[in-house]
Scaffold this motif. Structure first.
Motif, PDB file in Angstrom:
ATOM      1  N   SER A  68     -27.049 -39.602 -54.637  1.00 30.28           N
ATOM      2  CA  SER A  68     -27.659 -39.610 -55.965  1.00 30.28           C
ATOM      3  C   SER A  68     -28.156 -41.009 -56.278  1.00 30.28           C
ATOM      4  N   GLY A  69     -29.228 -41.081 -57.053  1.00 32.32           N
ATOM      5  CA  GLY A  69     -29.711 -42.385 -57.513  1.00 32.32           C
ATOM      6  C   GLY A  69     -28.670 -43.127 -58.329  1.00 32.32           C
ATOM      7  N   PHE A  70     -27.713 -42.399 -58.883  1.00 31.03           N
ATOM      8  CA  PHE A  70     -26.600 -43.004 -59.625  1.00 31.03           C
ATOM      9  C   PHE A  70     -25.833 -43.986 -58.749  1.00 31.03           C
ATOM     10  N   GLN A  71     -25.913 -43.800 -57.435  1.00 29.23           N
ATOM     11  CA  GLN A  71     -25.172 -44.633 -56.490  1.00 29.23           C
ATOM     12  C   GLN A  71     -25.974 -45.845 -56.009  1.00 29.23           C
ATOM     13  N   SER A  72     -27.149 -46.049 -56.550  1.00 31.85           N
ATOM     14  CA  SER A  72     -27.968 -47.191 -56.130  1.00 31.85           C
ATOM     15  C   SER A  72     -27.323 -48.498 -56.579  1.00 31.85           C
ATOM     16  N   TRP A  73     -26.846 -49.289 -55.631  1.00 31.04           N
ATOM     17  CA  TRP A  73     -26.209 -50.558 -56.011  1.00 31.04           C
ATOM     18  C   TRP A  73     -27.234 -51.539 -56.578  1.00 31.04           C
ATOM     19  N   GLN A  74     -28.461 -51.481 -56.111  1.00 35.94           N
ATOM     20  CA  GLN A  74     -29.477 -52.388 -56.649  1.00 35.94           C
ATOM     21  C   GLN A  74     -29.781 -52.073 -58.113  1.00 35.94           C
ATOM     22  N   TYR A  75     -29.847 -50.779 -58.426  1.00 35.65           N
ATOM     23  CA  TYR A  75     -30.090 -50.419 -59.828  1.00 35.65           C
ATOM     24  C   TYR A  75     -28.941 -50.895 -60.703  1.00 35.65           C
ATOM     25  N   ARG A  76     -27.707 -50.793 -60.201  1.00 35.42           N
ATOM     26  CA  ARG A  76     -26.572 -51.238 -61.007  1.00 35.42           C
ATOM     27  C   ARG A  76     -26.617 -52.738 -61.226  1.00 35.42           C
ATOM     28  N   VAL A  77     -27.008 -53.499 -60.205  1.00 37.48           N
ATOM     29  CA  VAL A  77     -27.169 -54.945 -60.386  1.00 37.48           C
ATOM     30  C   VAL A  77     -28.231 -55.224 -61.442  1.00 37.48           C
ATOM     31  N   LEU A  78     -29.327 -54.474 -61.403  1.00 36.68           N
ATOM     32  CA  LEU A  78     -30.377 -54.645 -62.410  1.00 36.68           C
ATOM     33  C   LEU A  78     -29.822 -54.429 -63.811  1.00 36.68           C
TER      34      LEU A  78
END
Length: 262
Positions: free
Chosen positions: A104-114
């Motif tokens: 899932s996109g929920f697991q995108s570590w880059q998005y979480r850093v953003l």
């Protein structure tokens, strides 16, 4: 070096060999390329945001303006990228969904850093990355560090504006709490833009950035609703409901509230 060509420089053989559909369905390639290109844009956004945060901390605002403006333009690109994914119909997505597993996109570590770099700090958002120390490390680093807005407020304080002490030094892992005193500091800037021109421009660059991010989030919600309706997300979230709740998140609250007072 003299023998290097376009494909060598961009490592295109590796990039173009990174799409591995798991289903027999034509539309899975769209799904893969959509998300891979989003991750590449995230890579660039984080590159720019990290440098912008450093520039604000060092009082190099012209450089920060260039970088934050670039991030805003990238977000505009990503808004329109949803238009491409929206060409996938519900039956087409339903055909490939069983092959996605729990990804899932929920697991995108880059998005979480953003999100953390922009100040939306939630300790629970570390959990999806705990199984992979290499991915968890940059997420944790962003979690414990001042956000872009934190550094902007520290800059206002260094310039002599009245920012509360608990907004200049605090536990950066805690969610940001809006402050009437911070709003008054920004109002001082906005009521005398000639006197505080670069801080005034900083406020507008931050507003542009959040404006673009809101549009990106909204387009995400509508695209997901168009394709899967109100089904649960593959990563275990409640899908559209979770995404809609994110629309209520305000990253730089005083910059939006001050407009009523002007």
């Amino acid at each position: 070096m003299s023998d290097m060509d376009y494909g060598d420089y961009l490592h295109l053989d590796e990039v173009l060999a990174a799409q591995h559909p798991l289903s027999p369905h034509h539309d899975e390639m769209l799904f893969i390329v959509q998300h891979q290109t989003t991750e590449l844009w995230l890579r660039l956004m984080l590159h720019e945001l990290d440098a912008a945060i450093t520039a604000v901390a060092e009082d190099r605002l012209p450089a920060a303006f260039k970088m934050t403006a670039r991030v805003s333009r990238i977000m505009e690109q990503l808004v329109h990228a949803w238009d491409v994914l929206a060409t996938m119909t519900p039956p087409e997505y339903s055909a490939i969904r069983p092959f996605l597993g729990q990804s899932s996109g929920f697991q995108s570590w880059q998005y979480r850093v953003l999100e953390f770099r922009l100040g939306n700090k939630k300790a629970a958002m570390l959990r999806p990355h705990e199984h992979n120390p290499d991915r968890l490390a940059p997420v944790e680093a962003a979690f414990v560090a001042p956000s872009l807005y934190d550094e902007a407020l520290r800059l206002l304080a260094r310039r002599g504006l009245s920012v509360p002490a608990d907004h200049v030094e605090r536990d950066w892992t805690q969610p940001y709490q809006a402050s009437e005193q911070v709003e008054q500091a920004w109002l001082e800037v906005y009521r005398a833009p000639e006197k505080h021109w670069d801080l005034y421009q900083l406020g507008e660059e931050l507003t542009d950035l959040e404006d673009a991010f809101r549009l990106w989030r909204f387009r995400h919600v509508t695209t997901v609703e168009r394709i899967i309706g109100f089904k649960s997300g593959t990563g275990g979230t409640n899908g559209v409901g979770y995404l809609r709740s994110m629309l209520d998140v305000v990253l730089f609250p005083e910059l939006w509230r001050l407009r009523t007072a002007l």
